[in-house]
Design a protein around this motif. Structure first.
Motif, PDB file in Angstrom:
ATOM      1  N   GLU A   1       0.977  -0.943  -0.153  1.00 43.87           N
ATOM      2  CA  GLU A   1       0.086   0.061   0.047  1.00 43.87           C
ATOM      3  C   GLU A   1       0.838   1.003  -0.012  1.00 43.87           C
ATOM      4  O   GLU A   1       0.504   2.428  -0.736  1.00 43.87           O
ATOM      5  CB  GLU A   1      -0.867  -0.081   1.216  1.00 43.87           C
ATOM      6  N   LYS A   2       1.904   1.114   0.743  1.00 41.12           N
ATOM      7  CA  LYS A   2       2.799   2.313   0.812  1.00 41.12           C
ATOM      8  C   LYS A   2       3.564   2.655  -0.496  1.00 41.12           C
ATOM      9  O   LYS A   2       3.912   3.861  -0.496  1.00 41.12           O
ATOM     10  CB  LYS A   2       3.762   2.183   2.198  1.00 41.12           C
ATOM     11  N   SER A   3       3.787   1.785  -1.342  1.00 38.04           N
ATOM     12  CA  SER A   3       4.377   2.117  -2.701  1.00 38.04           C
ATOM     13  C   SER A   3       3.450   3.126  -3.532  1.00 38.04           C
ATOM     14  O   SER A   3       4.185   3.756  -4.411  1.00 38.04           O
ATOM     15  CB  SER A   3       4.538   0.738  -3.322  1.00 38.04           C
ATOM     16  N   GLY A   4       2.150   3.213  -3.123  1.00 36.30           N
ATOM     17  CA  GLY A   4       1.260   4.006  -4.391  1.00 36.30           C
ATOM     18  C   GLY A   4       1.140   3.308  -5.513  1.00 36.30           C
ATOM     19  O   GLY A   4       0.371   3.855  -6.261  1.00 36.30           O
ATOM     20  N   ILE A   5       1.421   2.067  -5.741  1.00 40.19           N
ATOM     21  CA  ILE A   5       1.434   1.521  -7.156  1.00 40.19           C
ATOM     22  C   ILE A   5      -0.194   0.780  -7.220  1.00 40.19           C
ATOM     23  O   ILE A   5      -0.304   0.018  -6.224  1.00 40.19           O
ATOM     24  CB  ILE A   5       2.567   0.331  -7.171  1.00 40.19           C
ATOM     25  N   LYS A   6      -0.982   1.253  -8.054  1.00 40.01           N
ATOM     26  CA  LYS A   6      -2.380   0.763  -7.814  1.00 40.01           C
ATOM     27  C   LYS A   6      -2.659   0.111  -9.397  1.00 40.01           C
ATOM     28  O   LYS A   6      -3.773  -0.554  -9.658  1.00 40.01           O
ATOM     29  CB  LYS A   6      -3.390   1.694  -7.694  1.00 40.01           C
ATOM     30  N   SER A   7      -1.720   0.457 -10.403  1.00 38.94           N
ATOM     31  CA  SER A   7      -2.093  -0.193 -11.808  1.00 38.94           C
ATOM     32  C   SER A   7      -0.776  -0.644 -12.307  1.00 38.94           C
ATOM     33  O   SER A   7       0.299  -0.307 -11.898  1.00 38.94           O
ATOM     34  CB  SER A   7      -2.826   0.701 -12.614  1.00 38.94           C
ATOM     35  N   VAL A   8      -1.135  -1.353 -13.466  1.00 39.25           N
ATOM     36  CA  VAL A   8       0.295  -1.800 -14.189  1.00 39.25           C
ATOM     37  C   VAL A   8       0.995  -0.493 -14.732  1.00 39.25           C
ATOM     38  O   VAL A   8       2.421  -0.644 -14.841  1.00 39.25           O
ATOM     39  CB  VAL A   8      -0.081  -2.801 -15.434  1.00 39.25           C
ATOM     40  N   GLU A   9       0.238   0.334 -15.152  1.00 38.82           N
ATOM     41  CA  GLU A   9       0.851   1.599 -15.819  1.00 38.82           C
ATOM     42  C   GLU A   9       1.719   2.387 -14.482  1.00 38.82           C
ATOM     43  O   GLU A   9       2.793   2.845 -14.907  1.00 38.82           O
ATOM     44  CB  GLU A   9      -0.137   2.612 -16.207  1.00 38.82           C
ATOM     45  N   ASP A  10       1.467   2.152 -13.544  1.00 37.63           N
ATOM     46  CA  ASP A  10       2.160   2.714 -12.406  1.00 37.63           C
ATOM     47  C   ASP A  10       3.668   2.047 -12.269  1.00 37.63           C
ATOM     48  O   ASP A  10       4.227   2.675 -11.404  1.00 37.63           O
ATOM     49  CB  ASP A  10       1.458   2.527 -11.001  1.00 37.63           C
TER      50      ASP A  10
ATOM     51  N   ASN B   1       5.710 -14.293 -18.313  1.00 34.93           N
ATOM     52  CA  ASN B   1       4.557 -13.742 -18.111  1.00 34.93           C
ATOM     53  C   ASN B   1       4.650 -12.127 -17.849  1.00 34.93           C
ATOM     54  O   ASN B   1       3.798 -11.540 -18.408  1.00 34.93           O
ATOM     55  CB  ASN B   1       3.931 -14.328 -16.692  1.00 34.93           C
ATOM     56  N   ALA B   2       5.921 -11.598 -17.230  1.00 32.52           N
ATOM     57  CA  ALA B   2       5.912 -10.426 -16.969  1.00 32.52           C
ATOM     58  C   ALA B   2       6.260  -9.428 -18.299  1.00 32.52           C
ATOM     59  O   ALA B   2       5.391  -8.364 -18.538  1.00 32.52           O
ATOM     60  CB  ALA B   2       7.189 -10.079 -16.223  1.00 32.52           C
ATOM     61  N   GLU B   3       6.786 -10.087 -19.251  1.00 33.04           N
ATOM     62  CA  GLU B   3       7.058  -9.557 -20.464  1.00 33.04           C
ATOM     63  C   GLU B   3       5.636  -9.290 -21.136  1.00 33.04           C
ATOM     64  O   GLU B   3       5.488  -8.469 -21.952  1.00 33.04           O
ATOM     65  CB  GLU B   3       8.160 -10.187 -21.461  1.00 33.04           C
ATOM     66  N   GLN B   4       4.924 -10.274 -21.263  1.00 27.11           N
ATOM     67  CA  GLN B   4       3.862 -10.465 -21.935  1.00 27.11           C
ATOM     68  C   GLN B   4       2.590  -9.473 -21.348  1.00 27.11           C
ATOM     69  O   GLN B   4       2.027  -8.846 -22.033  1.00 27.11           O
ATOM     70  CB  GLN B   4       3.133 -12.010 -22.013  1.00 27.11           C
ATOM     71  N   ILE B   5       2.614  -9.664 -20.041  1.00 27.74           N
ATOM     72  CA  ILE B   5       1.631  -8.427 -19.456  1.00 27.74           C
ATOM     73  C   ILE B   5       2.076  -7.033 -19.598  1.00 27.74           C
ATOM     74  O   ILE B   5       1.079  -6.014 -19.878  1.00 27.74           O
ATOM     75  CB  ILE B   5       1.671  -8.948 -17.859  1.00 27.74           C
ATOM     76  N   LEU B   6       3.167  -6.733 -19.543  1.00 29.06           N
ATOM     77  CA  LEU B   6       3.748  -5.456 -19.756  1.00 29.06           C
ATOM     78  C   LEU B   6       3.456  -4.853 -21.200  1.00 29.06           C
ATOM     79  O   LEU B   6       2.977  -3.791 -21.774  1.00 29.06           O
ATOM     80  CB  LEU B   6       5.436  -5.279 -19.538  1.00 29.06           C
ATOM     81  N   GLU B   7       3.424  -5.859 -22.295  1.00 27.36           N
ATOM     82  CA  GLU B   7       3.319  -5.712 -23.678  1.00 27.36           C
ATOM     83  C   GLU B   7       1.904  -5.584 -24.051  1.00 27.36           C
ATOM     84  O   GLU B   7       1.499  -4.610 -24.434  1.00 27.36           O
ATOM     85  CB  GLU B   7       3.688  -6.979 -24.625  1.00 27.36           C
ATOM     86  N   ALA B   8       1.060  -6.093 -23.080  1.00 29.57           N
ATOM     87  CA  ALA B   8      -0.233  -5.736 -23.165  1.00 29.57           C
ATOM     88  C   ALA B   8      -0.725  -4.451 -22.719  1.00 29.57           C
ATOM     89  O   ALA B   8      -1.803  -3.713 -23.445  1.00 29.57           O
ATOM     90  CB  ALA B   8      -1.188  -6.770 -22.315  1.00 29.57           C
ATOM     91  N   TYR B   9       0.145  -3.829 -22.110  1.00 34.19           N
ATOM     92  CA  TYR B   9       0.008  -2.195 -21.609  1.00 34.19           C
ATOM     93  C   TYR B   9       0.834  -1.388 -22.387  1.00 34.19           C
ATOM     94  O   TYR B   9       1.038  -0.342 -22.118  1.00 34.19           O
ATOM     95  CB  TYR B   9       0.109  -2.288 -20.141  1.00 34.19           C
TER      96      TYR B   9
ATOM     97  N   LYS C   1      -7.612  -5.875 -21.111  1.00 36.25           N
ATOM     98  CA  LYS C   1      -6.361  -6.319 -21.126  1.00 36.25           C
ATOM     99  C   LYS C   1      -6.165  -7.833 -20.993  1.00 36.25           C
ATOM    100  O   LYS C   1      -5.346  -8.476 -21.747  1.00 36.25           O
ATOM    101  CB  LYS C   1      -5.403  -5.670 -20.077  1.00 36.25           C
ATOM    102  N   ILE C   2      -7.120  -8.428 -20.212  1.00 37.22           N
ATOM    103  CA  ILE C   2      -7.144  -9.926 -19.975  1.00 37.22           C
ATOM    104  C   ILE C   2      -7.509 -10.699 -21.289  1.00 37.22           C
ATOM    105  O   ILE C   2      -6.996 -11.510 -21.740  1.00 37.22           O
ATOM    106  CB  ILE C   2      -8.127 -10.197 -18.768  1.00 37.22           C
ATOM    107  N   ASP C   3      -8.561  -9.978 -21.904  1.00 36.54           N
ATOM    108  CA  ASP C   3      -8.997 -10.642 -23.217  1.00 36.54           C
ATOM    109  C   ASP C   3      -8.149 -10.434 -24.169  1.00 36.54           C
ATOM    110  O   ASP C   3      -7.793 -11.433 -24.925  1.00 36.54           O
ATOM    111  CB  ASP C   3     -10.347  -9.855 -23.443  1.00 36.54           C
ATOM    112  N   ALA C   4      -7.137  -9.391 -24.110  1.00 38.80           N
ATOM    113  CA  ALA C   4      -6.313  -9.415 -25.395  1.00 38.80           C
ATOM    114  C   ALA C   4      -5.067 -10.301 -25.211  1.00 38.80           C
ATOM    115  O   ALA C   4      -4.615 -10.686 -26.100  1.00 38.80           O
ATOM    116  CB  ALA C   4      -5.814  -7.672 -25.393  1.00 38.80           C
TER     117      ALA C   4
END
Length: 333
Positions: free
Chosen positions: A140-149, A167-175, A233-236
């Protein structure tokens, strides 16, 4: 006369030793077979490649090793590793007999794509196990709430060559992002959660069955946040990479106040193709018919009925024999 008698005794002694030598090997082999349930499996030891001690593979591997030893009499153990992709290399080098991996990584290995420069051609499936949830872990203290963050943040993206890294590469790619958009670190699950706790990293991708031990440990001292993925993003992701499936981390997991949407791949077991049909059959039976003896929460999700779900590589004939006897089949096999 005395010489003839002594010569006869000596000759009989030599003949006795020769006969003992010829028969002794058979007796030893017979004892070995008896130890192995009356079957000559062709191996004296079964090593199961798992992952880091903070993940799900390692404790499950220990349970499976015990089940295999009880069923076959063969000494078995679980060994730590860098998980999915590294485990495929261990199979290829014939350093282990059985390995945990993700269904996507097994596919890459047999095709020689993604992180694999050549095909792993001695790999066969034993069975799938349970969903491997992709968890983007922070606090919570990081302030990160979304992939874009995550952009510009120090993020553990999994160990080099791991399924988590893919998995990390593919999820970042989706964003619309790449690893270059974050300060990527290649850490184990334990080191990732330790890094989040001491502030050296901001977030971590962790692909493992939930609840994951390392994340539970973090949640005991910090207010953990699992970053959700949006439905589009999940669908993509699923459209481009069909081995993904929508997954929900339930409210209460890591003290979460609501359900969290993400994706998952299937965890599975693979074996070397040169293992005997009898051994793989007996190992498969030992695991899927003793799920009540698996001393881990994931045991409840493991079943023979679902063991071919997501199986995208060829099944070992020994495992296939077991599932055929149970009347279980996969659409593509």
């Amino acid at each position: 006369m005395r010489r003839k008698t002594l010569f006869g005794i000596a000759l009989m002694a030599v003949l006795s030793l020769v006969l003992a030598a010829c028969g002794g090997g058979g007796d030893d082999k017979g004892k070995e077979k008896a130890k192995e349930g009356g079957k000559d499996y062709g191996v004296k030891f079964v090593s199961i490649a798992t992952g880091g001690t903070g993940g799900t593979y390692y404790p499950l591997g220990g349970n499976f090793a015990n089940l295999i030893k009880d069923a076959t009499g063969i000494e078995s153990n679980a060994v730590t590793s860098g998980a999915s992709a590294e485990n495929m290399a261990l199979i290829q080098k014939e350093e282990v007999e059985v390995a945990f991996t993700q269904t996507d990584i097994a596919t890459y290995a047999t095709e020689g794509t993604n992180m694999f420069k050549e095909k792993v051609d001695n790999l066969k499936g034993l069975g799938t196990l349970y969903p491997e949830t992709i968890q983007i872990v922070t606090t919570e203290k990081s302030g990160i709430k979304s992939v874009e963050d995550l952009k510009g943040k120090t993020v553990s993206v999994g160990e080099s060559g791991s399924g988590t890294l893919a998995n990390a590469e593919q999820i970042l790619e989706a964003y619309g992002m790449t690893l270059d958009d974050v300060k990527a670190r290649n850490l184990s699950f334990d080191d990732s959660t330790t890094g989040i706790q001491d502030g050296t990293i901001d977030a971590a991708f962790i692909t493992a069955g939930t609840p994951t031990g390392a994340v539970e440990g973090l949640a005991a001292t910090e207010k953990v946040v699992i970053v959700p993925l949006e439905d589009d993003k999940i669908d993509a992701l699923i459209e481009k990479y069909p081995y993904y499936a929508k997954e929900t981390i339930k409210e209460g997991t890591y003290n979460a106040k609501s359900d969290i949407n993400t994706v998952a791949v299937q965890a599975m077991l693979v074996v070397r193709s040169d293992l005997s049909d009898d051994l793989v059959y007996d190992m498969t039976k030992a695991i899927y018919e003793n799920t009540d003896k698996i001393g881990h929460a994931k045991g409840e999700q493991i079943s023979a009925e679902n063991a071919l779900n997501g199986m995208a590589i060829d099944i070992h004939p020994g495992a296939k024999k077991y599932f055929d006897e149970k009347g279980i089949s996969a659409e593509n096999k």
